[in-house]
Motif scaffolding. Sequence first.
Motif, PDB file in Angstrom:
ATOM      1  N   ARG A  16       0.831  -1.204   0.000  1.00 15.59           N
ATOM      2  CA  ARG A  16       0.000   0.000   0.000  1.00 15.59           C
ATOM      3  C   ARG A  16       0.866   1.255   0.000  1.00 15.59           C
ATOM      4  N   HIS A  17       1.953   1.202   0.761  1.00 12.07           N
ATOM      5  CA  HIS A  17       2.835   2.368   0.862  1.00 12.07           C
ATOM      6  C   HIS A  17       3.876   2.428  -0.251  1.00 12.07           C
ATOM      7  N   GLN A  18       4.311   1.279  -0.739  1.00  9.35           N
ATOM      8  CA  GLN A  18       5.436   1.252  -1.670  1.00  9.35           C
ATOM      9  C   GLN A  18       5.040   1.129  -3.138  1.00  9.35           C
ATOM     10  N   THR A  19       3.838   0.661  -3.428  1.00 14.68           N
ATOM     11  CA  THR A  19       3.472   0.437  -4.826  1.00 14.68           C
ATOM     12  C   THR A  19       2.214   1.178  -5.249  1.00 14.68           C
ATOM     13  N   THR A  20       1.621   1.969  -4.335  1.00 19.46           N
ATOM     14  CA  THR A  20       0.435   2.747  -4.683  1.00 19.46           C
ATOM     15  C   THR A  20       0.654   4.196  -4.266  1.00 19.46           C
ATOM     16  N   SER A  21      -0.311   5.039  -4.608  1.00 22.82           N
ATOM     17  CA  SER A  21      -0.220   6.470  -4.268  1.00 22.82           C
ATOM     18  C   SER A  21      -0.917   6.771  -2.947  1.00 22.82           C
ATOM     19  N   TYR A  22      -1.100   5.750  -2.106  1.00 29.04           N
ATOM     20  CA  TYR A  22      -1.870   5.908  -0.867  1.00 29.04           C
ATOM     21  C   TYR A  22      -1.358   7.057  -0.001  1.00 29.04           C
ATOM     22  N   ASP A  23      -0.040   7.176   0.150  1.00 33.24           N
ATOM     23  CA  ASP A  23       0.515   8.189   1.054  1.00 33.24           C
ATOM     24  C   ASP A  23       0.219   9.608   0.594  1.00 33.24           C
ATOM     25  N   ASP A  24      -0.067   9.795  -0.686  1.00 33.00           N
ATOM     26  CA  ASP A  24      -0.341  11.136  -1.221  1.00 33.00           C
ATOM     27  C   ASP A  24      -1.823  11.378  -1.462  1.00 33.00           C
ATOM     28  N   MET A  25      -2.651  10.404  -1.141  1.00 34.52           N
ATOM     29  CA  MET A  25      -4.089  10.556  -1.373  1.00 34.52           C
ATOM     30  C   MET A  25      -4.727  11.504  -0.357  1.00 34.52           C
ATOM     31  N   ARG A  26      -5.709  12.235  -0.808  1.00 24.71           N
ATOM     32  CA  ARG A  26      -6.522  13.071   0.085  1.00 24.71           C
ATOM     33  C   ARG A  26      -7.864  12.375   0.232  1.00 24.71           C
ATOM     34  N   ILE A  27      -8.003  11.686   1.344  1.00 20.40           N
ATOM     35  CA  ILE A  27      -9.197  10.869   1.575  1.00 20.40           C
ATOM     36  C   ILE A  27     -10.199  11.644   2.414  1.00 20.40           C
ATOM     37  N   GLN A  28     -11.446  11.603   2.003  1.00 19.34           N
ATOM     38  CA  GLN A  28     -12.504  12.314   2.726  1.00 19.34           C
ATOM     39  C   GLN A  28     -12.594  11.837   4.168  1.00 19.34           C
ATOM     40  N   VAL A  62     -14.744  10.831   6.100  1.00 20.84           N
ATOM     41  CA  VAL A  62     -16.060  10.213   6.230  1.00 20.84           C
ATOM     42  C   VAL A  62     -15.855   8.817   6.788  1.00 20.84           C
ATOM     43  N   LYS A  63     -16.712   8.427   7.719  1.00 20.30           N
ATOM     44  CA  LYS A  63     -16.566   7.116   8.331  1.00 20.30           C
ATOM     45  C   LYS A  63     -16.562   6.025   7.265  1.00 20.30           C
ATOM     46  N   GLY A  64     -15.525   5.203   7.310  1.00 21.94           N
ATOM     47  CA  GLY A  64     -15.432   4.093   6.379  1.00 21.94           C
ATOM     48  C   GLY A  64     -14.717   4.407   5.090  1.00 21.94           C
ATOM     49  N   ALA A  65     -14.435   5.706   4.817  1.00 18.48           N
ATOM     50  CA  ALA A  65     -13.810   6.076   3.548  1.00 18.48           C
ATOM     51  C   ALA A  65     -12.391   5.523   3.440  1.00 18.48           C
ATOM     52  N   ARG A  66     -11.606   5.678   4.489  1.00 21.39           N
ATOM     53  CA  ARG A  66     -10.233   5.180   4.441  1.00 21.39           C
ATOM     54  C   ARG A  66     -10.213   3.652   4.341  1.00 21.39           C
ATOM     55  N   ARG A  67     -11.120   3.011   5.034  1.00 23.66           N
ATOM     56  CA  ARG A  67     -11.184   1.551   4.975  1.00 23.66           C
ATOM     57  C   ARG A  67     -11.510   1.082   3.557  1.00 23.66           C
ATOM     58  N   GLU A  68     -12.409   1.799   2.896  1.00 16.45           N
ATOM     59  CA  GLU A  68     -12.778   1.432   1.535  1.00 16.45           C
ATOM     60  C   GLU A  68     -11.620   1.637   0.571  1.00 16.45           C
ATOM     61  N   VAL A  69     -10.888   2.739   0.744  1.00 14.68           N
ATOM     62  CA  VAL A  69      -9.720   2.986  -0.104  1.00 14.68           C
ATOM     63  C   VAL A  69      -8.695   1.882   0.090  1.00 14.68           C
ATOM     64  N   ARG A  70      -8.459   1.506   1.335  1.00 11.41           N
ATOM     65  CA  ARG A  70      -7.499   0.429   1.609  1.00 11.41           C
ATOM     66  C   ARG A  70      -7.957  -0.887   0.984  1.00 11.41           C
ATOM     67  N   ARG A  71      -9.236  -1.157   1.028  1.00 11.22           N
ATOM     68  CA  ARG A  71      -9.745  -2.394   0.437  1.00 11.22           C
ATOM     69  C   ARG A  71      -9.512  -2.396  -1.071  1.00 11.22           C
ATOM     70  N   GLU A  72      -9.791  -1.269  -1.717  1.00 11.20           N
ATOM     71  CA  GLU A  72      -9.599  -1.182  -3.164  1.00 11.20           C
ATOM     72  C   GLU A  72      -8.122  -1.334  -3.528  1.00 11.20           C
ATOM     73  N   LEU A  73      -7.249  -0.693  -2.752  1.00  7.62           N
ATOM     74  CA  LEU A  73      -5.821  -0.797  -3.035  1.00  7.62           C
ATOM     75  C   LEU A  73      -5.312  -2.208  -2.764  1.00  7.62           C
ATOM     76  N   ALA A  74      -5.899  -2.874  -1.787  1.00  3.59           N
ATOM     77  CA  ALA A  74      -5.501  -4.260  -1.504  1.00  3.59           C
ATOM     78  C   ALA A  74      -5.829  -5.158  -2.687  1.00  3.59           C
ATOM     79  N   ASP A  75      -6.969  -4.910  -3.317  1.00  3.99           N
ATOM     80  CA  ASP A  75      -7.335  -5.696  -4.499  1.00  3.99           C
ATOM     81  C   ASP A  75      -6.319  -5.478  -5.614  1.00  3.99           C
TER      82      ASP A  75
END
Length: 233
Positions: free
Chosen positions: A169-181, A183-196
């Motif tokens: 998530r940290h080394q192969t995606t843009s997660y660290d630079d994302m601006r996540i809303q 909103v409850k559950g938003a970060r969890r959903e982003v992590r799930r999508e990136l995990a896929d």
Amino acid sequence: MPDSLTVGPTAEPRRVRAQDGRLLSVPDGWALLPPGDAGLTRRVKAAGPTWTVVEKVGRKLFSRGVWAPEAHIVHARAVLDAERATPAYAKKLAQGRDRRAREQEVYEVDFANAVLRFLAFSPAWLPHAKRMAVLVAGHATPVGSGTVARTERIPIERRAEAAVIAWMRHQTTSYDDMRIQRVKGARREVRRELADVSRAVLDLHRRDAPHAPPACPLCSALLRPPPTRPPDS
């Protein structure tokens, strides 16, 4: 004599809140033993009634010390200080450090092997798997890192899988630079999508079919110098 209790702090230094909501005044002659010395705290608690102050911050609990008769604290500290000044105690400490160091070394190897088993890369990508196992284990296993690798609540196979996905998530995606809303559950959903996405990248290396390493986020990440910040769990 008051019973031993677990209480919460209040804005008043010598007032605490019981678990049933009552406000209690700390008994006269009691002092607050700060957290940080587990051996001293155990002895003070064994000496008689105590009030353990625990504060919940978010989902975590933090110790704020133990109220106890000051005489108990003074006596326990004096006895413990005398014991800790002996050669026998110094030897015991050294043996404990050596034992923990050996256990840590064994765990790092076991965890790296668990990562390798989870990766299950094809023979063509085995060097990548070995390097990745070393990098993931190096970030996830240090004592006090707070990562999923340090928990014993789940099997090591699941720890290894979670650590790999976190590292990617940290080394192969843009997660660290994302601006996540916020909103409850938003970060969890982003992590799930990136995990896929990360699992799909891993699958590429489980097949013998070649791909262009420069265009592969995982291959590129493995060529970079190791990060200084450990990934979260």
